[in-house]
Design a protein around this motif. Structure first.
Motif, PDB file in Angstrom:
ATOM      1  N   GLU A   1      60.729  46.729  34.152  1.00  0.00           N
ATOM      2  CA  GLU A   1      61.180  46.905  32.776  1.00  0.00           C
ATOM      3  C   GLU A   1      61.326  48.402  32.512  1.00  0.00           C
ATOM      4  N   PRO A   2      62.479  48.988  32.792  1.00  0.00           N
ATOM      5  CA  PRO A   2      62.623  50.443  32.729  1.00  0.00           C
ATOM      6  C   PRO A   2      62.427  51.063  31.358  1.00  0.00           C
ATOM      7  N   THR A   3      62.709  50.322  30.293  1.00  0.00           N
ATOM      8  CA  THR A   3      62.487  50.861  28.946  1.00  0.00           C
ATOM      9  C   THR A   3      61.201  50.349  28.313  1.00  0.00           C
ATOM     10  N   LYS A   4      60.481  49.499  29.048  1.00  0.00           N
ATOM     11  CA  LYS A   4      59.194  48.966  28.573  1.00  0.00           C
ATOM     12  C   LYS A   4      58.242  48.820  29.763  1.00  0.00           C
ATOM     13  N   PRO A   5      57.958  49.903  30.472  1.00  0.00           N
ATOM     14  CA  PRO A   5      57.145  49.777  31.688  1.00  0.00           C
ATOM     15  C   PRO A   5      55.747  49.234  31.436  1.00  0.00           C
ATOM     16  N   ALA A   6      55.178  49.510  30.282  1.00  0.00           N
ATOM     17  CA  ALA A   6      53.849  48.969  29.979  1.00  0.00           C
ATOM     18  C   ALA A   6      53.891  47.449  29.870  1.00  0.00           C
ATOM     19  N   TYR A   7      54.968  46.927  29.321  1.00  0.00           N
ATOM     20  CA  TYR A   7      55.123  45.479  29.207  1.00  0.00           C
ATOM     21  C   TYR A   7      55.185  44.834  30.591  1.00  0.00           C
ATOM     22  N   GLY A   8      56.054  45.374  31.457  1.00  0.00           N
ATOM     23  CA  GLY A   8      56.142  44.831  32.810  1.00  0.00           C
ATOM     24  C   GLY A   8      54.824  44.910  33.550  1.00  0.00           C
ATOM     25  N   ALA A   9      54.142  46.055  33.427  1.00  0.00           N
ATOM     26  CA  ALA A   9      52.856  46.234  34.104  1.00  0.00           C
ATOM     27  C   ALA A   9      51.809  45.268  33.560  1.00  0.00           C
ATOM     28  N   SER A  10      51.824  45.055  32.238  1.00  0.00           N
ATOM     29  CA  SER A  10      50.828  44.162  31.634  1.00  0.00           C
ATOM     30  C   SER A  10      51.017  42.725  32.100  1.00  0.00           C
ATOM     31  N   LYS A  11      52.260  42.302  32.246  1.00  0.00           N
ATOM     32  CA  LYS A  11      52.513  40.937  32.677  1.00  0.00           C
ATOM     33  C   LYS A  11      52.180  40.751  34.161  1.00  0.00           C
ATOM     34  N   ALA A  12      52.392  41.791  34.957  1.00  0.00           N
ATOM     35  CA  ALA A  12      51.977  41.730  36.359  1.00  0.00           C
ATOM     36  C   ALA A  12      50.458  41.615  36.460  1.00  0.00           C
ATOM     37  N   ALA A  13      49.753  42.358  35.616  1.00  0.00           N
ATOM     38  CA  ALA A  13      48.294  42.277  35.583  1.00  0.00           C
ATOM     39  C   ALA A  13      47.837  40.891  35.151  1.00  0.00           C
ATOM     40  N   LEU A  14      48.522  40.315  34.179  1.00  0.00           N
ATOM     41  CA  LEU A  14      48.182  38.969  33.708  1.00  0.00           C
ATOM     42  C   LEU A  14      48.358  37.947  34.817  1.00  0.00           C
ATOM     43  N   ASN A  15      49.423  38.096  35.600  1.00  0.00           N
ATOM     44  CA  ASN A  15      49.629  37.185  36.732  1.00  0.00           C
ATOM     45  C   ASN A  15      48.476  37.269  37.732  1.00  0.00           C
ATOM     46  N   ALA A  16      48.132  38.495  38.122  1.00  0.00           N
ATOM     47  CA  ALA A  16      47.080  38.689  39.121  1.00  0.00           C
ATOM     48  C   ALA A  16      45.731  38.182  38.616  1.00  0.00           C
ATOM     49  N   MET A  17      45.427  38.462  37.348  1.00  0.00           N
ATOM     50  CA  MET A  17      44.165  37.983  36.789  1.00  0.00           C
ATOM     51  C   MET A  17      44.115  36.457  36.801  1.00  0.00           C
ATOM     52  N   SER A  18      45.208  35.815  36.406  1.00  0.00           N
ATOM     53  CA  SER A  18      45.235  34.356  36.335  1.00  0.00           C
ATOM     54  C   SER A  18      45.024  33.737  37.710  1.00  0.00           C
ATOM     55  N   GLN A  19      45.611  34.330  38.734  1.00  0.00           N
ATOM     56  CA  GLN A  19      45.437  33.783  40.073  1.00  0.00           C
ATOM     57  C   GLN A  19      44.010  33.985  40.587  1.00  0.00           C
ATOM     58  N   SER A  20      43.397  35.097  40.206  1.00  0.00           N
ATOM     59  CA  SER A  20      41.983  35.299  40.555  1.00  0.00           C
ATOM     60  C   SER A  20      41.104  34.253  39.873  1.00  0.00           C
ATOM     61  N   LEU A  21      41.383  33.985  38.598  1.00  0.00           N
ATOM     62  CA  LEU A  21      40.609  32.971  37.870  1.00  0.00           C
ATOM     63  C   LEU A  21      40.828  31.586  38.466  1.00  0.00           C
ATOM     64  N   ALA A  22      42.045  31.309  38.894  1.00  0.00           N
ATOM     65  CA  ALA A  22      42.323  29.995  39.487  1.00  0.00           C
ATOM     66  C   ALA A  22      41.431  29.730  40.690  1.00  0.00           C
ATOM     67  N   LYS A  23      41.213  30.740  41.518  1.00  0.00           N
ATOM     68  CA  LYS A  23      40.342  30.591  42.685  1.00  0.00           C
ATOM     69  C   LYS A  23      38.881  30.381  42.279  1.00  0.00           C
ATOM     70  N   LYS A  24      38.422  31.206  41.355  1.00  0.00           N
ATOM     71  CA  LYS A  24      37.010  31.178  40.982  1.00  0.00           C
ATOM     72  C   LYS A  24      36.640  29.931  40.180  1.00  0.00           C
ATOM     73  N   LEU A  25      37.557  29.456  39.351  1.00  0.00           N
ATOM     74  CA  LEU A  25      37.217  28.374  38.424  1.00  0.00           C
ATOM     75  C   LEU A  25      37.509  26.979  38.966  1.00  0.00           C
ATOM     76  N   ALA A  26      38.232  26.897  40.084  1.00  0.00           N
ATOM     77  CA  ALA A  26      38.567  25.578  40.637  1.00  0.00           C
ATOM     78  C   ALA A  26      37.347  24.687  40.869  1.00  0.00           C
ATOM     79  N   PRO A  27      36.226  25.206  41.415  1.00  0.00           N
ATOM     80  CA  PRO A  27      35.056  24.332  41.612  1.00  0.00           C
ATOM     81  C   PRO A  27      34.483  23.773  40.311  1.00  0.00           C
ATOM     82  N   HIS A  28      34.839  24.405  39.191  1.00  0.00           N
ATOM     83  CA  HIS A  28      34.366  23.940  37.878  1.00  0.00           C
ATOM     84  C   HIS A  28      35.397  23.044  37.185  1.00  0.00           C
ATOM     85  N   HIS A  29      36.430  22.635  37.917  1.00  0.00           N
ATOM     86  CA  HIS A  29      37.478  21.765  37.390  1.00  0.00           C
ATOM     87  C   HIS A  29      38.213  22.415  36.219  1.00  0.00           C
TER      88      HIS A  29
END
Length: 253
Positions: A152-180
């Motif tokens: 996002e060349p005119t909104k780099p913080a937005y693009g970076a924030s959404k990339a961070a959200l993706n990575a965080m969600s995938q980390s949570l998916a691994k950790k929380l799976a045993p808890h259904h």
């Protein structure tokens, strides 16, 4: 079998756009919907009035504030006695430019964008997960963007924030799976909401239409459909997935 009948769903930024479409879709499936909104009570009340069924509730909080994050989850659980699905939909986008901007605005854009798009979503996911762990399961779905992948060349913080959200969600998916607890992400392209389209110039609109071979933008209901899929029982093994809803306007390998 209806996955959402008598379930409780919290949607941040749930009064307009994608959030509203998602609230309507969950309510049609028999869920009790908690709509979080920041300031526009009129829009929130109008959305509440449109929801099918009964027992829905409005929750006015600025989720960029830490105290509000905890209070929101506490109030939802207090009202409904449960929280089955938490949808991190609220987000902000600020124009800023590495070439022409000044440092103060650049810093402010990053800080404010991450406060809502990443830190609030992370903290609300944590708080929702704590409740879901005690009650043997749940769903967390976050709304990202194609901007996380294409830049996002005119909104780099937005693009970076959404990339961070993706990575965080995938980390949570691994950790929380045993808890259904199953975690997913929907990454829309430009979506034709009332707010978004009002700000477009004719040239900007034409450029957006050219990006997709469908020659149109996503409709909020199409994004909501993907959110409901990830929140459903049938999507449990798709935990950690990021679903693109961008009309083939950006294809990632």
């Amino acid at each position: 079998m209806n996955d959402f009948k008598d379930k409780t769903v919290l949607i941040t930024g749930g009064s307009r756009g994608i959030g509203k479409a998602t609230a309507l879709a969950f309510a049609e499936q028999g869920a009790r919907v908690g709509i979080n909104f920041k300031s526009n009570r009129k829009a929130a009340e109008e959305t509440l009035a449109e929801l099918s069924g009964k027992g829905h509730e409005l929750f006015q909080f600025d989720i960029s504030k830490k105290d509000a994050q905890r209070q929101l989850i506490d109030d939802v659980v207090s009202k409904f006695d449960q929280l089955d699905v938490s949808v991190n939909n609220a987000g902000i986008s600020i124009e800023h430019d590495v070439v022409d901007d000044n440092l103060d605005h650049w810093i402010s854009a990053f800080e404010n964008t991450f406060q809502t798009n990443v830190f609030a979503a992370a903290n609300l996911s944590f708080l929702a997960a704590q409740h879901m762990i005690k009650h043997r399961g749940g769903r967390i779905v976050s709304i990202s963007s194609r901007g996380a992948f294409r830049g996002e060349p005119t909104k780099p913080a937005y693009g970076a924030s959404k990339a961070a959200l993706n990575a965080m969600s995938q980390s949570l998916a691994k950790k929380l799976a045993p808890h259904h607890i199953y975690v997913g992400v929907v990454a829309p392209g430009f979506t034709e909401t009332d707010m978004a389209t009002k700000t477009l110039t004719p040239i900007e609109r034409e450029n957006l239409l050219r990006e997709s071979p469908f020659k149109r933008m996503a409709q909020p209901q199409e994004v909501a459909h993907a959110i409901l899929f990830l929140a459903s029982q049938k999507a449990a093994y798709a935990s950690g997935s990021i679903i693109d809803v961008n009309g083939a306007s950006y294809l990632r390998s």
